[in-house]
Design an enzyme around this catalytic site. Structure first.
Site, PDB file in Angstrom:
ATOM      1  N   HIS A   1      -0.484  -0.200 -10.023  1.00  0.00           N
ATOM      2  CA  HIS A   1      -1.237  -1.113  -9.136  1.00  0.00           C
ATOM      3  C   HIS A   1      -1.661  -2.381  -9.893  1.00  0.00           C
ATOM      4  CE1 HIS A   1      -3.486  -1.098  -5.104  1.00  0.00           C
ATOM      5  NE2 HIS A   1      -3.452  -2.337  -5.551  1.00  0.00           N
TER       6      HIS A   1
ATOM      7  N   ARG B   1       0.846  -1.192   0.000  1.00  0.00           N
ATOM      8  CA  ARG B   1       0.000   0.000   0.000  1.00  0.00           C
ATOM      9  C   ARG B   1       0.880   1.240   0.000  1.00  0.00           C
ATOM     10  NH1 ARG B   1      -3.566  -2.305  -1.750  1.00  0.00           N
ATOM     11  NH2 ARG B   1      -5.692  -2.571  -1.019  1.00  0.00           N
TER      12      ARG B   1
END
Ligand SMILES: NC(=O)c1ccc[n+]([C@@H]2O[C@H](COP(=O)([O-])OP(=O)(O)OC[C@H]3O[C@@H](n4cnc5c(N)ncnc54)[C@H](OP(=O)(O)O)[C@@H]3O)[C@@H](O)[C@H]2O)c1
Length: 311
Positions: free
Chosen positions: A275, A223
């Site tokens: 991502h 993250r």
């Protein structure tokens, strides 16, 4: 049971869940508001606060991803409703490949060769054996444990870190604050697979980066919130000359898409990916989601997330 599905490919999910749960009524968030409101369960990725706020009869939520930070940050999340998340569901394999790629990028000097090529420079870097390239994996959950083992199986000495004590064959496991302090000075590449929680926020700060050995590299498929970006840029230093931190491969960012103004885009020793480390294969995720919904509705024990811990 009535299940509301909310995701980009909601219609495909609706059809596939209806096949797996023939007795259930499956709706998408495109259904009329009065039908949505009566949903017993929500299976969703990043629902809006407006949608979540409508669902006053929910008995359970299935988060269509491994990270629940966005769900827990939603201001309309009803309190006390159990939340189930995806566990691996086919993501660990591709994320292990991503981590392998990152580790090899630095261990085999592909970062240096890329820069040498731009200067038409033919020069072999002194090879470093895998056995002398220790890797740290922060987070030993459904994904992190698989990644740590894959790297150990490849021949890298691997140190892992978690909140509670873990045992993994071939991995030197550490836990808690002291464990992190033991691990950081040992590793040449650090792979982040922690969830985004209040306790992990900017855990990779100036102090953690300074504890890594000179020339270490950072790989983050976890993250964006795990890294203090100003401290990262400081440790990298400017330009092509290697700073204290040799380079970084980053897949997750505090703001996504990464804003065009971010200095990370143009840093010569940073690789940015959008991502993409762990795509979710539909089949495996559907099986897990259908099973979670069936078990919750049958009143069976299901593994739910701990909202206090945030994962
Ligand atoms: N880039 C992508 O495409 C992608 C795809 C999927 C997932 N992800 C990211 O990968 C993360 C990990 O997924 P997962 O399924 O492996 O998670 P998980 O099963 O929930 O495992 C989380 C791990 O982190 C550890 N942890 C949590 N808080 C900690 C703390 N404060 N200090 C030390 N260790 C802590 C846990 O320790 P314990 O073992 O003691 O509980 C556990 O080992 C997700 O949260 C998500 O952010 C990214």
């Amino acid at each position: 049971m009535r299940v509301l599905v909310h995701t980009d490919a909601a219609e495909a999910w609706r059809e596939a869940l209806a096949e797996r749960l023939p007795d259930a009524e499956i709706l998408t968030s495109a259904a009329p508001a009065d039908e949505r409101r009566r949903a017993d369960y929500l299976a969703a990725w990043k629902p809006s606060a407006a949608l979540l706020g409508e669902l006053t009869a929910l008995k359970g939520i299935v988060n269509l991803g491994a990270g629940v930070d966005a769900m827990l940050d939603n201001p309309a999340l009803p309190r006390g409703v159990p939340i189930v998340k995806l566990r691996d569901a086919g993501m660990a394999g591709p994320i292990a490949d991503y981590a392998r790629y990152g580790v090899l990028h630095f261990q085999r000097d592909f970062d240096r060769y890329r820069r040498q090529q731009a200067r038409t420079e033919w020069r072999e870097c002194p090879p470093v054996d895998k056995a002398d390239w220790s890797v740290g994996v922060l987070g030993l959950g459904a994904i992190g444990a698989r990644v740590a083992q894959a790297l150990a199986d490849d021949g890298f000495p691997v140190h892992g870190w978690s909140r509670s004590p873990r045992t993994l064959p071939g991995v030197r496991c550490h836990h808690g604050g002291d464990g992190l302090r033991e691990l950081l000075p040992e590793v040449k590449s650090l792979v982040l697979l922690l969830p985004g929680t209040p306790a992990t926020r900017e855990i990779i700060d100036a102090e953690a980066l300074a504890a890594l050995p000179e020339g270490a590299s950072l790989i983050n498929p976890g993250r964006g919130s795990l890294i203090d970006e100003a401290a990262l840029l400081d440790a990298l230093g400017d330009g092509e000359a290697e700073g204290r931190l040799r380079g970084a491969l980053l897949d997750a960012f505090p703001e996504e898409p990464l804003p065009a103004s971010s200095p990370l885009w143009s840093h010569p020793r940073v690789l940015v990916t959008p991502h993409m480390a762990g795509p979710t294969p539909l089949g495996e995720a559907l099986d897990q989601v259908a099973e979670a919904l069936r078990a919750m509705d049958a009143g069976e024990d299901v593994e739910t997330i701990d909202p206090e811990a945030g994962y």
